[in-house]
Design a protein around this motif. Structure first.
Motif, mmCIF file in Angstrom:
data_model
loop_
_atom_site.group_PDB
_atom_site.id
_atom_site.type_symbol
_atom_site.label_atom_id
_atom_site.label_comp_id
_atom_site.label_asym_id
_atom_site.label_seq_id
_atom_site.Cartn_x
_atom_site.Cartn_y
_atom_site.Cartn_z
ATOM 1 N N LYS A 1 -5.877 19.613 39.103
ATOM 2 C CA LYS A 1 -4.959 19.749 37.977
ATOM 3 C C LYS A 1 -4.847 18.388 37.301
ATOM 4 N N THR A 2 -4.965 18.365 35.976
ATOM 5 C CA THR A 2 -5.029 17.094 35.268
ATOM 6 C C THR A 2 -4.154 17.107 34.022
ATOM 7 N N ILE A 3 -3.373 16.035 33.873
ATOM 8 C CA ILE A 3 -2.586 15.795 32.664
ATOM 9 C C ILE A 3 -3.200 14.588 31.966
ATOM 10 N N ALA A 4 -3.629 14.762 30.731
ATOM 11 C CA ALA A 4 -4.225 13.672 29.959
ATOM 12 C C ALA A 4 -3.215 13.168 28.933
ATOM 13 N N ILE A 5 -3.069 11.861 28.857
ATOM 14 C CA ILE A 5 -2.104 11.259 27.927
ATOM 15 C C ILE A 5 -2.819 10.231 27.063
ATOM 16 N N THR A 6 -2.639 10.365 25.752
ATOM 17 C CA THR A 6 -3.243 9.433 24.810
ATOM 18 C C THR A 6 -2.227 9.120 23.722
ATOM 19 N N GLY A 7 -2.615 8.317 22.754
ATOM 20 C CA GLY A 7 -1.707 7.950 21.673
ATOM 21 C C GLY A 7 -1.951 6.532 21.215
ATOM 22 N N SER A 8 -1.420 6.192 20.066
ATOM 23 C CA SER A 8 -1.602 4.848 19.517
ATOM 24 C C SER A 8 -0.672 3.835 20.170
ATOM 25 N N ALA A 9 0.480 4.282 20.638
ATOM 26 C CA ALA A 9 1.440 3.404 21.310
ATOM 27 C C ALA A 9 2.209 4.224 22.335
ATOM 28 N N SER B 1 -7.932 6.288 26.360
ATOM 29 C CA SER B 1 -8.026 5.583 25.084
ATOM 30 C C SER B 1 -8.902 6.387 24.132
ATOM 31 N N SER B 2 -8.887 6.010 22.865
ATOM 32 C CA SER B 2 -9.738 6.685 21.884
ATOM 33 C C SER B 2 -11.213 6.434 22.178
ATOM 34 N N ALA B 3 -11.535 5.244 22.708
ATOM 35 C CA ALA B 3 -12.921 4.948 23.071
ATOM 36 C C ALA B 3 -13.373 5.840 24.226
ATOM 37 N N VAL C 1 -2.983 19.944 30.794
ATOM 38 C CA VAL C 1 -2.036 19.537 29.756
ATOM 39 C C VAL C 1 -2.573 18.279 29.089
ATOM 40 N N ALA C 2 -2.474 18.204 27.774
ATOM 41 C CA ALA C 2 -2.807 16.979 27.045
ATOM 42 C C ALA C 2 -1.640 16.627 26.139
ATOM 43 N N LEU C 3 -1.281 15.362 26.141
ATOM 44 C CA LEU C 3 -0.164 14.872 25.334
ATOM 45 C C LEU C 3 -0.622 13.690 24.496
ATOM 46 N N ARG C 4 -0.364 13.738 23.202
ATOM 47 C CA ARG C 4 -0.575 12.583 22.318
ATOM 48 C C ARG C 4 0.794 12.059 21.928
ATOM 49 N N THR C 5 1.078 10.816 22.297
ATOM 50 C CA THR C 5 2.411 10.259 22.048
ATOM 51 C C THR C 5 2.684 10.102 20.557
ATOM 52 N N ASN C 6 1.686 9.645 19.804
ATOM 53 C CA ASN C 6 1.816 9.408 18.365
ATOM 54 C C ASN C 6 0.435 9.067 17.821
ATOM 55 N N LYS D 1 -8.978 11.155 19.134
ATOM 56 C CA LYS D 1 -7.693 11.500 19.746
ATOM 57 C C LYS D 1 -7.485 13.016 19.757
ATOM 58 N N GLN D 2 -7.818 13.669 18.650
ATOM 59 C CA GLN D 2 -7.614 15.106 18.531
ATOM 60 C C GLN D 2 -8.482 15.875 19.521
ATOM 61 N N ALA D 3 -9.656 15.348 19.821
ATOM 62 C CA ALA D 3 -10.564 16.034 20.745
ATOM 63 C C ALA D 3 -9.918 16.248 22.110
ATOM 64 N N ILE D 4 -9.081 15.300 22.533
ATOM 65 C CA ILE D 4 -8.395 15.444 23.819
ATOM 66 C C ILE D 4 -7.459 16.650 23.781
ATOM 67 N N LEU D 5 -6.693 16.783 22.694
ATOM 68 C CA LEU D 5 -5.773 17.915 22.554
ATOM 69 C C LEU D 5 -6.535 19.234 22.441
ATOM 70 N N ASP D 6 -7.675 19.201 21.767
ATOM 71 C CA ASP D 6 -8.455 20.424 21.554
ATOM 72 C C ASP D 6 -9.078 20.953 22.840
ATOM 73 N N HIS D 7 -9.146 20.106 23.864
ATOM 74 C CA HIS D 7 -9.767 20.518 25.129
ATOM 75 C C HIS D 7 -8.725 20.617 26.244
ATOM 76 N N ALA D 8 -7.550 21.104 25.900
ATOM 77 C CA ALA D 8 -6.487 21.280 26.892
ATOM 78 C C ALA D 8 -5.929 22.694 26.816
ATOM 79 N N LYS D 9 -5.505 23.199 27.964
ATOM 80 C CA LYS D 9 -4.879 24.523 28.001
ATOM 81 C C LYS D 9 -3.528 24.494 27.287
ATOM 82 N N VAL D 10 -2.812 23.376 27.439
ATOM 83 C CA VAL D 10 -1.538 23.176 26.750
ATOM 84 C C VAL D 10 -1.589 21.819 26.063
ATOM 85 N N SER D 11 -1.344 21.781 24.756
ATOM 86 C CA SER D 11 -1.374 20.534 23.993
ATOM 87 C C SER D 11 0.019 20.209 23.474
ATOM 88 N N LEU D 12 0.410 18.945 23.601
ATOM 89 C CA LEU D 12 1.735 18.504 23.168
ATOM 90 C C LEU D 12 1.598 17.324 22.217
#
Length: 250
Positions: free
Chosen positions: A114-122, A166-168, A186-191, A210-221
């Protein structure tokens, strides 16, 4: 010594160390190459030499294109900007090598977790730490890693992975040739705000990764749509209340 894997970028903070160690543990002959001189990388170089001896070799203070052209496998450092233009990586791609990153390889090996991915600019590091702490406090075994610098290799099977991306890293996961394209629970983009444009070239490419991470999650936040956390918080500040709300949502 014949080499079948190249680690591009050991890093001043040992970023490529775990990648090299995992390849060497598989019995591969590994070349570690870095633009920095040995003195700047002494701790990691010494550890690899003492542990693996002649199984590992080094090219420090610069890269050699021939090393990449002859490699079967290249583990690239995600910090290398615009890798699609990098002459060393282009040589490896043209020669048919598999090129990936430590996080891409690790997530492929741990795809049953089970994996939660977190990304964002800050705020992504703080939110990753808060999410991990919330899971542990709730009695859910969890391990954090990714862009935080902590390796996920060897994580127990019952642990939920909390991965800062990270975006890279996202480019290597979803846009690179033969990208593994992992799916997260779950994938979460802070901002989202302009950042790392020297790496991406423009804001559109940065946002796309950044969007690709959200697009490949069962639940995107999307953290920008969440109300700030209003309970007691040990760390002060409005931004940390937003990070806390995002962590609890994840």
């Amino acid at each position: 010594m014949a080499v079948d894997a190249v680690v591009m970028g050991l890093g001043r903070f040992g970023g490529g160390l775990s990648a090299a160690e995992s390849l060497l543990a598989e019995g591969r002959q590994v070349l570690v190459t870095d633009l920095a001189e040995e003195e700047a990388l002494q701790a990691s170089v010494t550890k690899l030499r003492e542990t693996f001896g002649a199984q590992v070799s080094f090219r420090l203070g610069g890269h050699d294109q021939e090393d990449f052209a002859q490699a079967e496998l290249v583990i690239a450092n995600p910090a290398v900007p615009q890798p699609w233009k990098n002459p060393y990586l282009k040589s490896a791609w043209q020669a048919g090598a598999t090129i990936t990153t430590e996080i891409a390889r690790t997530l492929s090996q741990l795809s049953d977790r089970k994996t939660i991915a977190i990304t964002g600019s800050a705020g992504k590091s703080t939110t990753t730490a808060m999410t991990h702490a919330a899971l542990v406090a709730a009695g859910i075994p969890a391990t954090r890693g990714g862009n935080l610098g902590e390796s996920l290799l060897g994580t127990p099977k019952d642990h939920t992975l909390v991965v800062e991306l990270s975006s890279a890293m996202a480019w290597w996961l979803y846009e690179a040739p033969k990208a593994p394209q992992p799916t997260f629970d779950v994938a979460l983009r802070t901002n989202l705000a302009p950042n790392h444009l020297d790496w991406h070239g423009d804001m559109g490419h940065y946002a796309q990764c950044k969007q690709a991470i959200l697009d490949h999650a069962k639940v995107s936040l999307d953290g920008s749509t969440l109300s700030s956390y209003e309970g007691e918080l040990l760390v002060p500040g409005h931004h940390n209340r937003i990070n806390a709300a995002a962590a609890l949502a994840a």
